[in-house]
Design an enzyme around this catalytic site. Structure first.
Site, PDB file in Angstrom:
ATOM      1  N   LEU A  28       4.798  48.954  -1.311  1.00  0.00           N
ATOM      2  CA  LEU A  28       4.638  47.535  -1.602  1.00  0.00           C
ATOM      3  C   LEU A  28       3.545  46.948  -0.711  1.00  0.00           C
ATOM      4  CD1 LEU A  28       8.393  46.487  -1.749  1.00  0.00           C
ATOM      5  CD2 LEU A  28       6.901  46.762  -3.692  1.00  0.00           C
ATOM      6  N   GLY A  29       2.338  47.485  -0.774  1.00  0.00           N
ATOM      7  CA  GLY A  29       1.202  46.929  -0.036  1.00  0.00           C
ATOM      8  C   GLY A  29       1.125  45.466  -0.401  1.00  0.00           C
ATOM      9  N   THR A  30       1.533  44.620   0.498  1.00  0.00           N
ATOM     10  CA  THR A  30       2.166  43.379   0.093  1.00  0.00           C
ATOM     11  C   THR A  30       1.699  42.179   0.866  1.00  0.00           C
ATOM     12  OG1 THR A  30       4.164  44.477  -0.596  1.00  0.00           O
ATOM     13  CG2 THR A  30       4.445  42.263   0.176  1.00  0.00           C
ATOM     14  N   SER A  31       1.903  41.003   0.266  1.00  0.00           N
ATOM     15  CA  SER A  31       1.850  39.756   1.023  1.00  0.00           C
ATOM     16  C   SER A  31       3.161  39.029   0.782  1.00  0.00           C
ATOM     17  CB  SER A  31       0.692  38.891   0.547  1.00  0.00           C
ATOM     18  OG  SER A  31      -0.517  39.601   0.681  1.00  0.00           O
TER      19      SER A  31
END
Lengths: 230, 304
Positions: A28-31
């Site tokens: 979940l390379g995420t913000s």
């Protein structure tokens, strides 16, 4: 299957987390973020899920309910964070039934932390717990990689958060109105999505107050301006 | 007892045809012979007191405490079989600690009462065990303040938590009594053991309940008085008065369960002794009006 050298310390004692995921594991390379405001708390997230460079899901829901007015933002391994959230959801459901009253955000945060700390060598999960309860109002707890627990007024997380530390520090205010807080979260996430390659897609939010949970959805097609129905 | 010899009192796990569990009823008998213990829940705290029967002059004075601390904010006192009480306390501590481990917060008094009620009830079910020979009184003060999660890093922000439900009170003093059957209720005043009848009658006269005005310090004095009053100097063995109290964070014990300070206890005890003596003398006056022969007969009966 190859494993990363997870949990090992390099010579200078600095923890390296470069190879946390297995090859091909969904990330979940995420913000993600959560902020307290006047009447409660708002959670926000982008919707990009990746396996390496491939976008496995462009409309992911990273905001997960663990109780009626206690939710979490998930970052890290999709599988790990889903599993942890499932366990906590079960535990809080049991808590509510056996004690005849809803759990507090603290209780949820404590259970999350216990799991994250006890299994720190095996998990890659960066979580933000946000909830509203009658006694404490809106609260935000952050549980980063090692499994420590931090109570915060607002929290940001995921790879995209690195780009918006400055923005959030400048623009966050104590006791914002709901409208202001929604706008703050949206603008911060827009910025994170703009700069972070592994964040993108739609912006999702959940507003938690005495009235319960309210979902927001904003699409890039309309430049995140219009609130769509979920 | 008519039940003796019917066979229905031989095991825990067998009901009598009229729906009674005799083993539990016998356990209640064990409690009825124990030193009196009482609990008072007043507006700003809880007081626990016990008439500790001193079995021998060789026992050290003031040692061998009967009231136990289960967690910072929780106290337990019991009447009946002391070893059973000690085990009850051990288990209560385990429950309090287990709660802290999972939820990172002190166990509410109601939840401890629920857990221990369940524990005692389980001992009425099986062939291999017997019921507890105690009635336990559990007192606690659940924090009215916002507590940090145990192990939370730093004190956290002073601002932020918006949207609290206004005007709602949380926590406060609580009192529960658990019987050998596992039955438990919440009380404002609770009494168990030999002198419970007298004690209950006195507790009912106190200004307790929802809008009760009795203060914690007054409650300490009342507790001492009631224990002294319920003690029969002629029939009963010598005793020591043991008392503990729990106030809120702004009170004298700062939310903790503690022994009542010696000075306050002795002051309360002195007054209690005087009042008890006066009450006994009052009784004697009343008795003089009665037929003295009947008195003697009653007295003989009790000696059997």
């Amino acid at each position: 299957m190859e494993f990363g050298n997870s949990g090992s310390l390099s010579e200078d004692g600095i923890h390296l987390d470069m190879d946390r995921l297995k090859k091909g594991e969904v990330n979940l390379g995420t913000s993600i973020m959560a902020v307290t405001f006047k009447d409660g708390v708002i959670l926000g997230a982008d919707s990009r899920t990746t396996t390496g460079a491939y976008i496995a899901n462009r409309v992911t829901d990273k905001l997960t309910r663990v109780h009626d007015t206690i939710w979490c933002c998930r970052s890290g391994s999709a599988a790990d964070t889903q599993a942890v959230a499932d366990i906590v959801q079960y535990q809080l459901g049991m808590f509510a039934m056996t004690n005849g009253k809803p759990p507090t955000t603290q209780t949820a945060a404590a259970i999350f932390q216990e799991i994250c700390y006890a299994n720190k060598d095996r998990l890659s999960a960066g979580l933000i717990i946000a909830g509203w309860d009658e006694r404490h109002g809106g609260q935000v707890y952050s549980i980063p990689l090692g499994g420590s627990l931090h109570k915060q007024t607002y929290a940001i997380g995921g790879s995209g958060s690195t780009y918006i530390y400055g923005y959030c520090d400048t623009h966050w205010q104590e006791g914002m109105e709901e409208k202001e807080a929604v706008e703050f979260v949206k603008e911060a996430l827009k910025e994170a999505i703009k700069w972070d390659g592994s964040s993108g897609g739609v912006i999702r939010m959940v507003v938690l107050t005495a009235k319960g949970a309210d979902r927001h959805l904003y699409l890039p097609d309309t430049d995140y301006k219009v609130r769509h129905s979920t | 007892m008519t039940s003796i010899g019917t066979g229905y009192d031989l095991a825990n796990s067998i009901f009598s045809p009229d729906g009674r569990n005799f083993q539990v009823e016998y356990a209640v008998k064990a409690v009825e012979n124990g030193g009196t213990s009482i609990g008072i829940r007043c507006k700003d705290g809880v007081v626990l007191a016990v008439e500790k029967v001193v079995a021998s002059k060789l026992l050290k004075q003031g040692a061998n405490k009967r009231i136990a601390t289960v967690d910072r904010h929780l106290g337990v006192v019991y009447s009946g079989m002391v070893p059973d009480g000690r085990h009850f306390v051990d288990r209560s501590r385990d429950e309090a600690l287990a709660w802290r481990d999972t939820f990172k917060t002190p166990i509410p008094t109601a939840d401890l009462a629920s857990r221990m009620g369940g524990y005692m009830q389980a001992y009425t079910l099986y062939q291999s065990v017997r019921p507890f020979g105690i009635t336990a009184i559990v007192g606690g003060f659940d924090s009215e303040l916002e507590l940090p999660v145990d192990g939370e890093v730093g004190s956290g922000p002073a601002v932020g938590a918006g949207g609290k439900t206004a005007g709602k009170k949380h926590g406060g003093p609580f009192l529960y009594m658990i019987e050998p059957s596992g039955l438990y209720w919440g009380y404002y005043g609770a009494a168990a053991g030999k002198g419970r009848q007298v004690a209950k009658a006195e507790l009912e006269k106190l200004d307790l309940g929802g809008a009760g005005e009795l203060s914690l310090e007054q409650a300490v004095k009342e507790a001492a008085r009631i224990i002294y009053l319920s003690h029969d100097d002629v029939k009963d063995k010598k005793f020591e008065l043991e008392m503990s109290w729990i106030s809120g964070a702004d009170g004298p014990t700062k939310g903790k369960h503690q022994e009542v300070p010696k000075a306050l206890r002795e002051e309360a005890e002195k007054e209690a002794e005087r009042l008890a003596k006066k009450a006994v003398e009052g009784d004697d006056d009343d008795d003089d009006d009665d037929d003295s022969d009947d008195d003697k007969k009653d007295g003989d009966k009790m000696e059997e």
